[in-house]
Enzyme design. Structure first.
Site, PDB file in Angstrom:
ATOM      1  N   GLY A  15       0.823  -1.215   0.000  1.00  0.00           N
ATOM      2  CA  GLY A  15       0.000   0.000   0.000  1.00  0.00           C
ATOM      3  C   GLY A  15       0.850   1.255   0.000  1.00  0.00           C
ATOM      4  O   GLY A  15       2.084   1.214  -0.016  1.00  0.00           O
ATOM      5  N   ARG A  95     -10.152   5.656   3.949  1.00  0.00           N
ATOM      6  CA  ARG A  95     -11.424   6.304   3.599  1.00  0.00           C
ATOM      7  C   ARG A  95     -11.247   7.147   2.348  1.00  0.00           C
ATOM      8  O   ARG A  95     -10.130   7.542   1.988  1.00  0.00           O
ATOM      9  CB  ARG A  95     -11.936   7.157   4.756  1.00  0.00           C
ATOM     10  CG  ARG A  95     -11.088   8.361   5.072  1.00  0.00           C
ATOM     11  CD  ARG A  95     -11.738   9.237   6.130  1.00  0.00           C
ATOM     12  NE  ARG A  95     -10.779  10.161   6.703  1.00  0.00           N
ATOM     13  CZ  ARG A  95     -11.114  11.308   7.283  1.00  0.00           C
ATOM     14  NH1 ARG A  95     -12.380  11.669   7.363  1.00  0.00           N
ATOM     15  NH2 ARG A  95     -10.185  12.097   7.799  1.00  0.00           N
ATOM     16  N   ARG A 101     -13.633   8.349   9.459  1.00  0.00           N
ATOM     17  CA  ARG A 101     -12.838   7.121   9.657  1.00  0.00           C
ATOM     18  C   ARG A 101     -13.691   6.009  10.257  1.00  0.00           C
ATOM     19  O   ARG A 101     -13.511   4.843   9.944  1.00  0.00           O
ATOM     20  CB  ARG A 101     -11.627   7.406  10.535  1.00  0.00           C
ATOM     21  CG  ARG A 101     -10.656   8.403   9.897  1.00  0.00           C
ATOM     22  CD  ARG A 101      -9.462   8.632  10.792  1.00  0.00           C
ATOM     23  NE  ARG A 101      -8.620   9.716  10.307  1.00  0.00           N
ATOM     24  CZ  ARG A 101      -8.696  10.981  10.748  1.00  0.00           C
ATOM     25  NH1 ARG A 101      -9.581  11.326  11.668  1.00  0.00           N
ATOM     26  NH2 ARG A 101      -7.888  11.904  10.264  1.00  0.00           N
ATOM     27  N   ASN A 108     -13.100  -2.762   8.132  1.00  0.00           N
ATOM     28  CA  ASN A 108     -11.753  -2.962   8.682  1.00  0.00           C
ATOM     29  C   ASN A 108     -11.743  -3.722  10.009  1.00  0.00           C
ATOM     30  O   ASN A 108     -10.769  -4.418  10.308  1.00  0.00           O
ATOM     31  CB  ASN A 108     -11.050  -1.610   8.863  1.00  0.00           C
ATOM     32  CG  ASN A 108     -10.577  -1.029   7.528  1.00  0.00           C
ATOM     33  OD1 ASN A 108     -10.582  -1.724   6.516  1.00  0.00           O
ATOM     34  ND2 ASN A 108     -10.159   0.217   7.536  1.00  0.00           N
ATOM     35  N   GLN A 115      -6.368 -10.729  12.703  1.00  0.00           N
ATOM     36  CA  GLN A 115      -4.937 -10.457  12.922  1.00  0.00           C
ATOM     37  C   GLN A 115      -4.599 -10.483  14.415  1.00  0.00           C
ATOM     38  O   GLN A 115      -3.506 -10.908  14.790  1.00  0.00           O
ATOM     39  CB  GLN A 115      -4.539  -9.134  12.256  1.00  0.00           C
ATOM     40  CG  GLN A 115      -4.642  -9.279  10.729  1.00  0.00           C
ATOM     41  CD  GLN A 115      -4.047  -8.148   9.941  1.00  0.00           C
ATOM     42  OE1 GLN A 115      -3.695  -7.104  10.490  1.00  0.00           O
ATOM     43  NE2 GLN A 115      -3.929  -8.336   8.635  1.00  0.00           N
ATOM     44  N   GLY A 133      -4.104   1.252  10.767  1.00  0.00           N
ATOM     45  CA  GLY A 133      -5.327   1.103   9.966  1.00  0.00           C
ATOM     46  C   GLY A 133      -6.522   1.685  10.699  1.00  0.00           C
ATOM     47  O   GLY A 133      -6.722   1.436  11.893  1.00  0.00           O
ATOM     48  N   ASP A 162      -1.225  13.192  14.413  1.00  0.00           N
ATOM     49  CA  ASP A 162      -1.973  14.347  14.929  1.00  0.00           C
ATOM     50  C   ASP A 162      -1.053  15.243  15.759  1.00  0.00           C
ATOM     51  O   ASP A 162      -1.117  16.464  15.673  1.00  0.00           O
ATOM     52  CB  ASP A 162      -3.149  13.861  15.783  1.00  0.00           C
ATOM     53  CG  ASP A 162      -3.967  12.822  15.037  1.00  0.00           C
ATOM     54  OD1 ASP A 162      -4.449  13.143  13.947  1.00  0.00           O
ATOM     55  OD2 ASP A 162      -4.089  11.686  15.530  1.00  0.00           O
ATOM     56  N   ARG A 165       1.145  17.108  13.329  1.00  0.00           N
ATOM     57  CA  ARG A 165       0.369  18.151  12.622  1.00  0.00           C
ATOM     58  C   ARG A 165       0.143  19.346  13.545  1.00  0.00           C
ATOM     59  O   ARG A 165       0.288  20.510  13.139  1.00  0.00           O
ATOM     60  CB  ARG A 165      -0.998  17.578  12.221  1.00  0.00           C
ATOM     61  CG  ARG A 165      -0.931  16.607  11.078  1.00  0.00           C
ATOM     62  CD  ARG A 165      -2.247  15.853  10.904  1.00  0.00           C
ATOM     63  NE  ARG A 165      -2.238  15.088   9.664  1.00  0.00           N
ATOM     64  CZ  ARG A 165      -3.106  14.137   9.374  1.00  0.00           C
ATOM     65  NH1 ARG A 165      -4.070  13.821  10.230  1.00  0.00           N
ATOM     66  NH2 ARG A 165      -3.032  13.499   8.218  1.00  0.00           N
ATOM     67  N   HIS A 190      -8.272   9.166  17.243  1.00  0.00           N
ATOM     68  CA  HIS A 190      -7.711   9.685  15.990  1.00  0.00           C
ATOM     69  C   HIS A 190      -8.900   9.987  15.074  1.00  0.00           C
ATOM     70  O   HIS A 190      -9.278   9.181  14.217  1.00  0.00           O
ATOM     71  CB  HIS A 190      -6.764   8.643  15.370  1.00  0.00           C
ATOM     72  CG  HIS A 190      -6.278   9.043  14.005  1.00  0.00           C
ATOM     73  ND1 HIS A 190      -5.564  10.188  13.762  1.00  0.00           N
ATOM     74  CD2 HIS A 190      -6.419   8.445  12.794  1.00  0.00           C
ATOM     75  CE1 HIS A 190      -5.286  10.279  12.480  1.00  0.00           C
ATOM     76  NE2 HIS A 190      -5.803   9.237  11.860  1.00  0.00           N
TER      77      HIS A 190
HETATM   78  P1  NAD Z   1      -3.688   1.575   0.745  1.00  0.00           P
HETATM   79  O1  NAD Z   1      -5.026   1.191   0.218  1.00  0.00           O
HETATM   80  O2  NAD Z   1      -2.750   2.313  -0.143  1.00  0.00           O
HETATM   81  O3  NAD Z   1      -2.900   0.269   1.228  1.00  0.00           O
HETATM   82  C1  NAD Z   1      -3.495  -0.632   2.078  1.00  0.00           C
HETATM   83  C2  NAD Z   1      -2.896  -1.992   1.736  1.00  0.00           C
HETATM   84  O4  NAD Z   1      -3.352  -2.894   2.724  1.00  0.00           O
HETATM   85  C3  NAD Z   1      -3.373  -2.533   0.373  1.00  0.00           C
HETATM   86  O5  NAD Z   1      -2.239  -2.908  -0.397  1.00  0.00           O
HETATM   87  C4  NAD Z   1      -4.246  -3.717   0.743  1.00  0.00           C
HETATM   88  O6  NAD Z   1      -4.161  -4.771  -0.211  1.00  0.00           O
HETATM   89  C5  NAD Z   1      -3.645  -4.119   2.076  1.00  0.00           C
HETATM   90  N1  NAD Z   1      -4.555  -4.868   2.928  1.00  0.00           N
HETATM   91  C6  NAD Z   1      -5.899  -4.758   3.050  1.00  0.00           C
HETATM   92  N2  NAD Z   1      -6.359  -5.665   3.906  1.00  0.00           N
HETATM   93  C7  NAD Z   1      -5.296  -6.359   4.366  1.00  0.00           C
HETATM   94  C8  NAD Z   1      -5.141  -7.438   5.263  1.00  0.00           C
HETATM   95  N3  NAD Z   1      -6.207  -7.999   5.853  1.00  0.00           N
HETATM   96  N4  NAD Z   1      -3.892  -7.898   5.494  1.00  0.00           N
HETATM   97  C9  NAD Z   1      -2.825  -7.355   4.886  1.00  0.00           C
HETATM   98  N5  NAD Z   1      -2.915  -6.348   3.995  1.00  0.00           N
HETATM   99  C10 NAD Z   1      -4.136  -5.845   3.751  1.00  0.00           C
HETATM  100  O7  NAD Z   1      -3.936   2.345   2.127  1.00  0.00           O
HETATM  101  P2  NAD Z   1      -2.908   3.266   2.927  1.00  0.00           P
HETATM  102  O8  NAD Z   1      -3.002   4.637   2.408  1.00  0.00           O
HETATM  103  O9  NAD Z   1      -1.591   2.598   2.995  1.00  0.00           O
HETATM  104  O10 NAD Z   1      -3.630   3.283   4.361  1.00  0.00           O
HETATM  105  C11 NAD Z   1      -3.709   2.131   5.151  1.00  0.00           C
HETATM  106  C12 NAD Z   1      -4.563   2.407   6.385  1.00  0.00           C
HETATM  107  O11 NAD Z   1      -3.924   3.368   7.217  1.00  0.00           O
HETATM  108  C13 NAD Z   1      -5.959   2.953   6.098  1.00  0.00           C
HETATM  109  O12 NAD Z   1      -6.897   2.361   6.957  1.00  0.00           O
HETATM  110  C14 NAD Z   1      -5.805   4.438   6.426  1.00  0.00           C
HETATM  111  O13 NAD Z   1      -7.034   5.041   6.734  1.00  0.00           O
HETATM  112  C15 NAD Z   1      -4.884   4.343   7.622  1.00  0.00           C
HETATM  113  N6  NAD Z   1      -4.183   5.574   7.999  1.00  0.00           N
HETATM  114  C16 NAD Z   1      -4.071   5.848   9.328  1.00  0.00           C
HETATM  115  C17 NAD Z   1      -3.390   6.966   9.749  1.00  0.00           C
HETATM  116  C18 NAD Z   1      -3.256   7.297  11.210  1.00  0.00           C
HETATM  117  O14 NAD Z   1      -2.785   8.394  11.529  1.00  0.00           O
HETATM  118  N7  NAD Z   1      -3.619   6.439  12.137  1.00  0.00           N
HETATM  119  C19 NAD Z   1      -2.808   7.821   8.807  1.00  0.00           C
HETATM  120  C20 NAD Z   1      -2.938   7.511   7.459  1.00  0.00           C
HETATM  121  C21 NAD Z   1      -3.634   6.374   7.053  1.00  0.00           C
HETATM  122  C1  LMR Z   2      -5.053  10.783   8.385  1.00  0.00           C
HETATM  123  O1  LMR Z   2      -5.255  11.319   9.471  1.00  0.00           O
HETATM  124  O2  LMR Z   2      -4.464  11.374   7.455  1.00  0.00           O
HETATM  125  C2  LMR Z   2      -5.452   9.349   8.188  1.00  0.00           C
HETATM  126  O3  LMR Z   2      -6.131   8.869   9.306  1.00  0.00           O
HETATM  127  C3  LMR Z   2      -6.219   9.135   6.934  1.00  0.00           C
HETATM  128  C4  LMR Z   2      -7.611   9.706   7.036  1.00  0.00           C
HETATM  129  O4  LMR Z   2      -8.569   9.000   6.700  1.00  0.00           O
HETATM  130  O5  LMR Z   2      -7.755  10.860   7.433  1.00  0.00           O
END
Ligand code: NAD
Ligand code: LMR
Length: 329
Positions: A15, A95, A101, A108, A115, A133, A162, A165, A190
């Site tokens: 990803g 999202r 979220r 999710n 897991q 995630g 956060d 930021r 978050h």
């Molecule tokens: P993305 O879609 O680019 O990549 C996600 C990857 O996860 C994909 O390649 C998908 O095939 C894989 N995947 C899905 N289900 C899976 C599973 N069960 N096991 C293993 N791999 C799996 O998404 P991204 O931009 O990399 O974001 C990933 C997650 O992180 C999202 O839920 C996003 O909202 C979250 N996120 C959180 C924060 C935070 O601050 N907490 C910040 C940014 C993104």
């Molecule tokens: C973020 O804060 O950038 C991530 O959690 C992705 C999102 O959905 O906002």
């Protein structure tokens, strides 16, 4: 004497976040410049993501990182988490525009049930798990509740993005380098309800409220800007944050792995402090006391405004917990 490698399992390896994150782990930015790592990468068992993960691994090979002792690729979480010292749970659906979220919970949440169990059955005894995630607080609670063998304290969710930021917003308003901003803690979820506690933060050693001296801006512009920054990035990029999210995870794990006096924000199982319901995963101030081990800093004062903000984000965490009650094992 050589240091044994740490086994680091990373989900969602193909990803957006994975692509920014993996080279930085292999370069030593997460666990330090003397700590070799074995990367155990997981993607869903589907041809496209599996092929893309192989491509990412080829690029990691091509970097010839001295600290990358080995790398294994998986489509099965039981194998990916085998003997892992750290599990970084990134893989899940992001999202899109117009979503919150929490809208991702249905899709999710189930990932973190499976897991959590796979970590419980396969990871090393002292394994630490960091959840990215979304919605990451509640997904972390789901995984921890499924992993009965491991202490719940070993499961943390990331609010470091956060915190980063918020620090930059304060620094830019005050016209100082971001390094001048200290003691800035994120409380709660978050999500847009999070409370970026400007009231206890300092800028250049002075209270941030004095250095900025603009209460209306702090309450009406700063807080919503930080809370809605993820949505603003999605609006601008058409994709959710990735480089900054990977950077935040580097900071989250680095500061949990390497003990120091630094106070940082992570979402942990609430012990009831700061008014959070016991058992939800709420972001609070912590200090790392030993590799992977932290203490929650208690007793930071909150006035009525801070207490109100914490109550709002707590209510959301409690409501998310009710939504996933059937996933808590
Ligand atoms: P993305 O879609 O680019 O990549 C996600 C990857 O996860 C994909 O390649 C998908 O095939 C894989 N995947 C899905 N289900 C899976 C599973 N069960 N096991 C293993 N791999 C799996 O998404 P991204 O931009 O990399 O974001 C990933 C997650 O992180 C999202 O839920 C996003 O909202 C979250 N996120 C959180 C924060 C935070 O601050 N907490 C910040 C940014 C993104
Ligand atoms: C973020 O804060 O950038 C991530 O959690 C992705 C999102 O959905 O906002």
């Amino acid at each position: 004497m050589s240091t044994s490698p740490l086994r680091v399992a990373v989900t969602g390896a193909a990803g957006q976040i994975g692509y920014s994150l993996l080279p930085r782990i292999a370069a030593g930015e997460m666990f330090g410049p003397d700590q070799p790592v074995i990367l155990q990468l997981l993607e869903i068992p589907v041809e496209g993501p599996q092929k893309a993960m192989k491509g990412v691994a080829m690029e990691l090979d091509d970097c010839a990182f001295p600290l990358l002792a080995d790398m294994t690729l998986h489509d099965d979480p039981n194998a990916a988490f085998g003997d892992a010292d750290w599990c970084l749970l990134v893989g899940s659906k992001p999202r899109g525009p117009g979503m919150e979220r929490a809208d991702l919970l249905k899709d999710n949440g189930a990932i973190f049930v499976g897991q959590g169990k796979a970590i419980d059955e396969n990871a090393a005894d002292g394994c630490r798990t960091a959840v990215v995630g979304n919605p990451c607080n509640t997904n972390c609670m789901i995984a921890a509740n499924q992993a009965k063998r491991l202490p719940a304290e070993n499961f943390t969710a990331m609010t470091r993005l956060d915190q980063n930021r918020a620090a930059t917003q304060l620094a830019q308003k005050a016209g100082v380098p971001v390094t001048e901003v200290e003691n800035l803690i994120i409380y709660g979820n978050h999500s847009p309800t999070m409370f970026a506690d400007f009231q206890n933060a300092t800028i250049g050693g002075k209270p941030a409220t004095e250095a900025i001296n603009d209460e209306a801006w702090l309450k009406q512009e700063f807080l919503p800007t930080v809370g809605k920054r993820g949505a603003a990035i999605i609006e601008a990029r058409g994709l959710s944050s990735a480089g900054s999210a990977a950077n935040a995870l580097i900071g989250h794990v680095h500061d949990l792995h390497i003990p120091s006096d630094k106070v940082h924000s992570i979402a942990v199982k609430s012990d009831g402090s700061y008014g959070f319901a016991e058992g939800v995963w709420a972001s609070v101030p912590v200090r790392t006391t030993a590799p992977g081990t932290y203490e929650v800093i208690h007793g930071l004062e909150q006035n009525d405004f801070g207490k109100e903000r914490i109550a709002i984000t707590n209510d959301e965490l409690v409501s998310e917990r009710e939504t996933v009650s059937d996933m808590l094992g």
